[in-house]
Design an enzyme around this catalytic site. Structure first.
Site, mmCIF file in Angstrom:
data_model
loop_
_atom_site.group_PDB
_atom_site.id
_atom_site.type_symbol
_atom_site.label_atom_id
_atom_site.label_comp_id
_atom_site.label_asym_id
_atom_site.label_seq_id
_atom_site.Cartn_x
_atom_site.Cartn_y
_atom_site.Cartn_z
ATOM 1 N N TYR A 1 56.356 83.445 24.159
ATOM 2 C CA TYR A 1 56.739 82.032 24.291
ATOM 3 C C TYR A 1 57.598 81.785 25.548
ATOM 4 C CZ TYR A 1 56.450 80.026 19.370
ATOM 5 O OH TYR A 1 56.119 79.509 18.159
ATOM 6 N N GLU B 1 56.453 79.889 28.944
ATOM 7 C CA GLU B 1 56.956 78.519 29.152
ATOM 8 C C GLU B 1 57.744 78.433 30.467
ATOM 9 O OE1 GLU B 1 57.214 76.846 24.579
ATOM 10 O OE2 GLU B 1 59.069 77.448 25.552
ATOM 11 N N CYS C 1 65.020 74.649 23.306
ATOM 12 C CA CYS C 1 64.020 73.575 23.205
ATOM 13 C C CYS C 1 64.276 72.400 24.141
ATOM 14 C CB CYS C 1 63.986 73.014 21.783
ATOM 15 S SG CYS C 1 64.424 74.161 20.477
ATOM 16 N N LYS D 1 64.292 73.173 27.974
ATOM 17 C CA LYS D 1 62.946 73.710 28.244
ATOM 18 C C LYS D 1 61.929 72.575 28.298
ATOM 19 C CE LYS D 1 60.248 74.234 25.218
ATOM 20 N NZ LYS D 1 60.185 75.312 24.268
HETATM 21 P P1 FAD Z 1 71.472 79.053 17.198
HETATM 22 O O1 FAD Z 1 70.977 77.712 17.570
HETATM 23 O O2 FAD Z 1 71.257 80.152 18.155
HETATM 24 O O3 FAD Z 1 73.040 78.887 16.895
HETATM 25 C C1 FAD Z 1 73.891 79.966 16.662
HETATM 26 C C2 FAD Z 1 75.291 79.619 17.153
HETATM 27 O O4 FAD Z 1 76.228 80.564 16.653
HETATM 28 C C3 FAD Z 1 75.417 79.671 18.673
HETATM 29 O O5 FAD Z 1 76.100 78.538 19.144
HETATM 30 C C4 FAD Z 1 76.237 80.938 18.911
HETATM 31 O O6 FAD Z 1 76.979 80.873 20.108
HETATM 32 C C5 FAD Z 1 77.122 80.938 17.682
HETATM 33 N N1 FAD Z 1 77.680 82.240 17.319
HETATM 34 C C6 FAD Z 1 77.080 83.456 17.385
HETATM 35 N N2 FAD Z 1 77.900 84.392 16.885
HETATM 36 C C7 FAD Z 1 79.041 83.758 16.500
HETATM 37 C C8 FAD Z 1 80.250 84.197 15.873
HETATM 38 N N3 FAD Z 1 80.460 85.466 15.519
HETATM 39 N N4 FAD Z 1 81.211 83.267 15.635
HETATM 40 C C9 FAD Z 1 81.026 81.968 15.951
HETATM 41 N N5 FAD Z 1 79.897 81.502 16.528
HETATM 42 C C10 FAD Z 1 78.912 82.392 16.771
HETATM 43 N N6 FAD Z 1 62.361 76.308 18.812
HETATM 44 C C11 FAD Z 1 61.561 75.247 18.565
HETATM 45 O O7 FAD Z 1 61.413 74.853 17.408
HETATM 46 N N7 FAD Z 1 60.927 74.582 19.585
HETATM 47 C C12 FAD Z 1 61.076 74.954 20.876
HETATM 48 O O8 FAD Z 1 60.486 74.333 21.756
HETATM 49 C C13 FAD Z 1 61.907 76.054 21.171
HETATM 50 N N8 FAD Z 1 62.109 76.434 22.432
HETATM 51 C C14 FAD Z 1 62.962 77.461 22.705
HETATM 52 C C15 FAD Z 1 63.154 77.834 24.022
HETATM 53 C C16 FAD Z 1 64.002 78.863 24.328
HETATM 54 C C17 FAD Z 1 64.222 79.240 25.765
HETATM 55 C C18 FAD Z 1 64.689 79.550 23.289
HETATM 56 C C19 FAD Z 1 65.649 80.669 23.606
HETATM 57 C C20 FAD Z 1 64.492 79.201 21.979
HETATM 58 C C21 FAD Z 1 63.626 78.154 21.662
HETATM 59 N N9 FAD Z 1 63.385 77.767 20.345
HETATM 60 C C22 FAD Z 1 62.551 76.719 20.087
HETATM 61 C C23 FAD Z 1 64.023 78.466 19.222
HETATM 62 C C24 FAD Z 1 65.253 77.684 18.701
HETATM 63 O O9 FAD Z 1 66.115 77.391 19.768
HETATM 64 C C25 FAD Z 1 65.975 78.515 17.653
HETATM 65 O O10 FAD Z 1 65.055 78.870 16.649
HETATM 66 C C26 FAD Z 1 67.144 77.766 17.008
HETATM 67 O O11 FAD Z 1 68.067 77.332 17.961
HETATM 68 C C27 FAD Z 1 67.838 78.672 15.994
HETATM 69 O O12 FAD Z 1 68.914 78.007 15.411
HETATM 70 P P2 FAD Z 1 70.063 78.829 14.660
HETATM 71 O O13 FAD Z 1 70.920 77.801 13.999
HETATM 72 O O14 FAD Z 1 69.495 79.898 13.846
HETATM 73 O O15 FAD Z 1 70.872 79.558 15.817
HETATM 74 P P1 NDP Z 2 59.259 87.500 21.620
HETATM 75 O O1 NDP Z 2 59.990 88.470 20.788
HETATM 76 O O2 NDP Z 2 58.310 86.575 20.988
HETATM 77 O O3 NDP Z 2 58.461 88.277 22.783
HETATM 78 C C1 NDP Z 2 59.044 89.254 23.576
HETATM 79 C C2 NDP Z 2 58.107 89.593 24.730
HETATM 80 O O4 NDP Z 2 58.749 90.532 25.588
HETATM 81 C C3 NDP Z 2 56.818 90.228 24.285
HETATM 82 O O5 NDP Z 2 55.788 89.785 25.127
HETATM 83 C C4 NDP Z 2 57.089 91.728 24.468
HETATM 84 O O6 NDP Z 2 55.932 92.469 24.732
HETATM 85 C C5 NDP Z 2 57.948 91.711 25.707
HETATM 86 N N1 NDP Z 2 58.854 92.853 25.815
HETATM 87 C C6 NDP Z 2 59.714 93.314 24.891
HETATM 88 N N2 NDP Z 2 60.424 94.346 25.371
HETATM 89 C C7 NDP Z 2 60.005 94.558 26.644
HETATM 90 C C8 NDP Z 2 60.359 95.475 27.665
HETATM 91 N N3 NDP Z 2 61.302 96.383 27.456
HETATM 92 N N4 NDP Z 2 59.727 95.389 28.843
HETATM 93 C C9 NDP Z 2 58.770 94.473 29.062
HETATM 94 N N5 NDP Z 2 58.400 93.566 28.127
HETATM 95 C C10 NDP Z 2 59.000 93.609 26.934
HETATM 96 O O7 NDP Z 2 60.410 86.744 22.380
HETATM 97 P P2 NDP Z 2 60.602 85.427 23.163
HETATM 98 O O8 NDP Z 2 61.862 85.772 23.840
HETATM 99 O O9 NDP Z 2 59.468 84.986 23.991
HETATM 100 O O10 NDP Z 2 60.810 84.318 22.027
HETATM 101 C C11 NDP Z 2 61.733 84.475 20.958
HETATM 102 C C12 NDP Z 2 61.496 83.445 19.891
HETATM 103 O O11 NDP Z 2 62.027 82.185 20.299
HETATM 104 C C13 NDP Z 2 60.023 83.163 19.587
HETATM 105 O O12 NDP Z 2 59.527 84.062 18.646
HETATM 106 C C14 NDP Z 2 60.054 81.757 19.089
HETATM 107 O O13 NDP Z 2 60.165 81.729 17.700
HETATM 108 C C15 NDP Z 2 61.259 81.136 19.743
HETATM 109 N N6 NDP Z 2 60.786 80.230 20.785
HETATM 110 C C16 NDP Z 2 60.064 79.119 20.437
HETATM 111 C C17 NDP Z 2 59.532 78.302 21.398
HETATM 112 C C18 NDP Z 2 58.722 77.114 21.003
HETATM 113 O O14 NDP Z 2 58.733 76.732 19.857
HETATM 114 N N7 NDP Z 2 57.991 76.508 21.910
HETATM 115 C C19 NDP Z 2 59.740 78.553 22.793
HETATM 116 C C20 NDP Z 2 60.510 79.725 23.069
HETATM 117 C C21 NDP Z 2 61.009 80.524 22.075
HETATM 118 P P3 NDP Z 2 55.080 93.195 23.565
HETATM 119 O O15 NDP Z 2 54.105 92.155 23.053
HETATM 120 O O16 NDP Z 2 54.414 94.305 24.303
HETATM 121 O O17 NDP Z 2 56.035 93.671 22.533
#
Ligand code: FAD
Ligand code: NDP
Length: 592
Positions: free
Chosen positions: A296, A300, A158, A161
């Site tokens: 997503y 993004e 988040c 991004k």
């Molecule tokens: P995480 O934040 O993933 O934390 C898990 C932690 O556990 C990590 O630090 C990991 O390294 C650690 N860990 C894993 N395994 C072990 C182990 N065995 N021992 C010790 N440590 C370990 N959500 C939003 O609400 N708004 C957004 O705009 C948004 N944008 C996103 C953009 C991207 C590119 C991505 C990837 C995600 C985005 N999300 C967004 C989703 C959001 O980041 C996640 O939903 C959130 O961080 C989940 O929190 P969590 O506590 O479940 O896990």
């Molecule tokens: P998603 O699981 O939402 O989407 C995965 C995408 O990859 C789909 O479009 C899927 O297509 C495609 N895909 C899967 N496998 C393949 C493959 N082998 N080859 C080509 N395409 C493939 O994952 P994201 O990684 O985008 O996001 C994960 C989560 O993180 C979200 O669900 C969201 O909750 C969180 N997030 C939140 C954000 C926010 O709040 N703004 C921003 C970013 C992430 P198909 O539809 O055909 O399965």
């Protein structure tokens, strides 16, 4: 003359002892609890025992340092007063003390994962007097990217991004600036390395802040990888840091390990591709980029890279934004396409080869279209955004008896985030069947800690969670997509009100003329209750956050009609919307 009783002799002779005063309401509470649990206990009402009561009370103070009553002992162990006893009852420990299965642990709670959910839960549990540790360890990405405490959101989600999204919006504003009288030099350049440097410095300050907050809240931070190591002892954890490995025990565990990006199983993907784990700290500009994925993260990243002036192609396997309103998804795709993002639709990658070294180098990506046609192209960078996998492999969960969803590796829990084992819970991205969003993880973590240790009964409400896709034109929504509402209620019971609108800030430059769009999905048979809210436009996240409450409060379309707008804003469009889809009337175009 009977022998003089002492505190020691009384607790040696009785399994459960309550030192009480007959008039004390807290003593009454504890006695009522023991009565309810059918516990046989020795109760000494000190105020009714004359000199002996006074002597025993002095003896008690000397032994325990506690001046107040009730003062409770079980099996010779000092428990404390009323609050302590009730808390032990709430978290199940009292029962183990009574039935003789009580065991001392290093911690009351160990949290696996120091991300959004884990940090929230650990601080809340510690604030309720529990001894808590958080294990957090970042396994480097295949190209070696790593980061600090705070999990995905802060380091590779988040936060960076949204900052890169902002960088790209600033670029758009620069284009509009001359219409507002600004003299902007031609060929304004963007410096990728400077942006990354600024963002990473900010993130490091957040990492430091999290470590400090844990310390201030008396939560032990263990920078180590955690694994259940002994199937015969599900209360034992092996923690492995860079320098050593050791074991700790806890009464309860919270699994909050989140997920990591997946790679497609094709040659060259891990060797030459990157993911969202790498892009935000990439020290060099990625150049011409192919993004694989259609949800997503793919959209993004494509949006901000294109906004920074890069040549971007998105390879989409099927549809954009599966699960979201498909009318809105199409509008997002069209808008991005109009702004230069290319889409390679119904295509999957088949291989990635390096054809030139460098930062960035040059990669050749091959793919296959749905009809079997083979395509290929050269890109400086390939970013995979094909979903995320739960970090539950190799941490011994299945071995200790925690049931995982075999399709996605997530932890299956009940409505109170409890797994198949009574002492193991899960929240956040690793919890099966729930949204992967930061505020969802935080809310679940706090509520869980309050239920376990604060006597709360509040469960996390996972319904009507608002979300925003931060594409160049943001898309915010809460509730049901039009498609899902029609599927649930039937097409005849759904009415959709909608409007195109023009944000005032776009008027002078005539940017994106009337592309912004808003709609409300209503159930006719429920007085047009609004079950879906959708907005595509600037600051959609800000607009959606406030309106999300209306769905929680079961607002109807007439409630929206009665609401007076704030002028001139984009959000006011929802207060004036009067064209229904079923009327077939030409779509209203509202300008501020
Ligand atoms: P995480 O934040 O993933 O934390 C898990 C932690 O556990 C990590 O630090 C990991 O390294 C650690 N860990 C894993 N395994 C072990 C182990 N065995 N021992 C010790 N440590 C370990 N959500 C939003 O609400 N708004 C957004 O705009 C948004 N944008 C996103 C953009 C991207 C590119 C991505 C990837 C995600 C985005 N999300 C967004 C989703 C959001 O980041 C996640 O939903 C959130 O961080 C989940 O929190 P969590 O506590 O479940 O896990
Ligand atoms: P998603 O699981 O939402 O989407 C995965 C995408 O990859 C789909 O479009 C899927 O297509 C495609 N895909 C899967 N496998 C393949 C493959 N082998 N080859 C080509 N395409 C493939 O994952 P994201 O990684 O985008 O996001 C994960 C989560 O993180 C979200 O669900 C969201 O909750 C969180 N997030 C939140 C954000 C926010 O709040 N703004 C921003 C970013 C992430 P198909 O539809 O055909 O399965």
């Amino acid at each position: 003359m009977p022998p003089i009783r002492t505190v020691d002799s009384i607790i040696a002779e009785n399994k459960v002892v309550v030192f009480s005063k007959s008039f004390c309401p807290f003593c009454k509470k504890v006695k009522a609890l023991f009565d309810e649990l059918k516990v046989i206990y020795e109760c000494l009402e000190l105020d009714l025992m004359g000199d002996e009561g006074h002597i025993l009370h002095q003896d008690l103070i000397k032994k325990t340092g506690q001046t107040s009553v009730p003062n409770i002992f079980i099996n010779g162990k000092h428990i404390g007063g009323c609050d302590k006893t009730l808390a032990l009852h709430a978290d199940g420990t009292l029962q183990t003390m009574l039935d003789g299965t009580y065991r001392e642990y290093d911690y009351d709670l160990v949290v696996l994962g120091g991300g959004s959910g884990g940090l929230a839960a650990s601080k809340e549990a510690a604030s309720l007097g529990k001894k808590v540790a958080v294990c957090d360890f970042v396994t480097p990405s295949p190209i070696g990217t790593t980061w600090g405490l705070g999990g995905t959101c802060v380091n590779v989600g988040c936060i960076p991004k949204k900052l890169m999204h902002t960088a790209s919006l600033i670029g758009e504003t620069l284009k509009d600036a001359p219409c507002f009288g600004w003299e902007v030099p031609e060929n304004v350049k963007h410096d990728w390395a400077r942006m990354v440097d600024e963002i990473q410095t900010y993130i490091k300050s957040l990492n430091f802040g999290y470590r400090k907050t844990l310390r201030e809240n008396s939560v032990t931070y263990i920078n180590a990888y955690a694994q259940f190591c002994d199937p015969s002892d599900p209360h034992k954890l092996k923690v492995t840091s860079k320098s050593k490995s050791y074991e700790i025990t806890a009464r309860k565990f919270l699994i909050a390990v989140g997920g990591r990006p997946k790679y497609p199983d094709i040659p060259g993907a891990k060797e030459f591709g990157i993911t969202s784990d790498d892009i935000f700290s990439l020290p060099y500009c990625p150049g011409k980029t192919l993004i694989v994925g259609g949800s997503y993260i793919a959209l993004e990243c494509a949006g901000f890279l294109a906004g920074l002036g890069l040549d971007v192609t998105v390879m989409v396997r099927s549809i954009l934004l599966r699960g979201f309103d498909q009318q809105m998804a199409k509008m997002i795709g069209d808008h991005m396409n109009k702004h230069g993002v290319k889409f390679l639709s119904e295509c999957v990658p088949t291989s990635v080869e390096r054809i030139e070294e460098g930062t960035p180098g040059l990669l050749r990506v091959s793919g296959k279209l749905k009809d079997g046609e083979v395509v290929s192209g050269n890109y400086n960078t390939v970013l995979f955004a094909v979903g995320r996998e739960a970090c539950t492999k190799n941490i011994g969960l299945a071995e200790i008896g925690v049931i995982l969803n075999t399709d996605n590796g997530k932890v299956i829990c009940d409505d109170e985030e409890k797994s198949s084992l009574d002492h193991v819970y899960a929240i956040g991205d690793v919890l099966d069947g729930r949204l992967e969003l930061t505020p969802v993880a935080v809310e679940a973590g706090r509520n869980l800690a309050q239920r376990l240790y604060g006597g709360s009964t509040v469960r996390t409400d996972y319904s009507n969670v608002p979300t925003t896709v931060f594409t160049p034109l943001e898309y915010g929504c809460v509730g049901m997509s039009e498609d899902a509402a029609v599927a649930l209620y039937g097409v005849d019971d759904i009415e959709v009100y909608h409007a195109h609108f023009q944000p005032l800030e776009f008027e002078l430059s005539k940017r994106d003329n009337f592309i912004s769009y808003a709609k409300l999905v209503c159930v006719k048979s429920e007085m047009e209750r609004v079950v879906g809210f959708h907005v595509l436009g600037p600051n959609a996240g800000e607009i959606t956050q406030g309106y999300a409450l209306t769905l929680k409060l079961k607002a109807t379309k007439s409630d929206f009609n009665r609401l007076i707008g704030i002028h001139p804003t984009c959000a006011e469009v929802f207060t004036t919307m009067n064209i229904s889809k079923s009327s077939g009337a030409a779509l209203q175009k509202t300008a501020c």
